[in-house]
Design a protein around this motif. Sequence first.
Motif, PDB file in Angstrom:
ATOM      1  N   SER A  59       9.990  42.403  51.993  1.00 21.63           N
ATOM      2  CA  SER A  59      10.839  41.332  51.464  1.00 21.63           C
ATOM      3  C   SER A  59      12.280  41.483  51.939  1.00 21.63           C
ATOM      4  O   SER A  59      12.732  42.579  52.291  1.00 21.63           O
ATOM      5  CB  SER A  59      10.802  41.338  49.935  1.00 21.63           C
ATOM      6  OG  SER A  59      11.489  42.464  49.436  1.00 21.63           O
ATOM      7  N   GLU A  74       8.840  38.028  56.071  1.00 19.09           N
ATOM      8  CA  GLU A  74       9.069  38.020  54.624  1.00 19.09           C
ATOM      9  C   GLU A  74       7.744  38.111  53.878  1.00 19.09           C
ATOM     10  O   GLU A  74       6.844  37.310  54.099  1.00 19.09           O
ATOM     11  CB  GLU A  74       9.804  36.737  54.238  1.00 19.09           C
ATOM     12  CG  GLU A  74       9.952  36.491  52.769  1.00 19.09           C
ATOM     13  CD  GLU A  74      10.795  37.528  52.050  1.00 19.09           C
ATOM     14  OE1 GLU A  74      10.274  38.155  51.116  1.00 19.09           O
ATOM     15  OE2 GLU A  74      11.973  37.715  52.414  1.00 19.09           O
ATOM     16  N   ALA A  76       7.497  37.855  50.603  1.00 16.54           N
ATOM     17  CA  ALA A  76       7.638  36.874  49.523  1.00 16.54           C
ATOM     18  C   ALA A  76       6.964  37.281  48.209  1.00 16.54           C
ATOM     19  O   ALA A  76       6.191  36.509  47.639  1.00 16.54           O
ATOM     20  CB  ALA A  76       7.119  35.518  49.988  1.00 16.54           C
ATOM     21  N   ARG A  79       7.463  34.597  45.402  1.00 14.09           N
ATOM     22  CA  ARG A  79       6.655  33.379  45.565  1.00 14.09           C
ATOM     23  C   ARG A  79       5.191  33.652  45.263  1.00 14.09           C
ATOM     24  O   ARG A  79       4.529  32.866  44.573  1.00 14.09           O
ATOM     25  CB  ARG A  79       6.796  32.840  46.994  1.00 14.09           C
ATOM     26  CG  ARG A  79       8.115  32.123  47.207  1.00 14.09           C
ATOM     27  CD  ARG A  79       8.335  31.627  48.614  1.00 14.09           C
ATOM     28  NE  ARG A  79       7.197  30.958  49.213  1.00 14.09           N
ATOM     29  CZ  ARG A  79       7.009  30.899  50.522  1.00 14.09           C
ATOM     30  NH1 ARG A  79       7.861  31.466  51.356  1.00 14.09           N
ATOM     31  NH2 ARG A  79       5.961  30.264  51.017  1.00 14.09           N
TER      32      ARG A  79
END
Length: 125
Positions: A59, A74, A76, A79
Amino acid sequence: YGESRQPAVGRLLHRLLDAYPAATGLLINNEAAAAALPSVSYERGQRVPEDLSVIGRYSADFAATFSLPYSFVESAPDRLGSMAVRQLVRRVESASARKEPSVVRFISPELADRGSTAPPRPHSR
């Protein structure tokens, strides 16, 4: 390789780089290895990207925490976590949703280019 603590991660990176001296790049999928790589590269006298291209998968927060100079994809986690929680809540709150088959969802990869890759160096003969 699953090492996750120092100094084992550093030793593992040294062993891998010793085992593959012609390697021109690394894809780092282990956060502990990504955090250890700057010191390992320094100890070996390897420059990124001149001697070794590096791309990580972690990240942006992790990259900032450890001041990592490498390009990365990334991961994430925020998310992914939000998507998983929404799906879980939906299944808990809806009897019909509980009967639906499991779903696999993908997120689009995002590359943060920090200039840590270069064309492979010519092979020495």
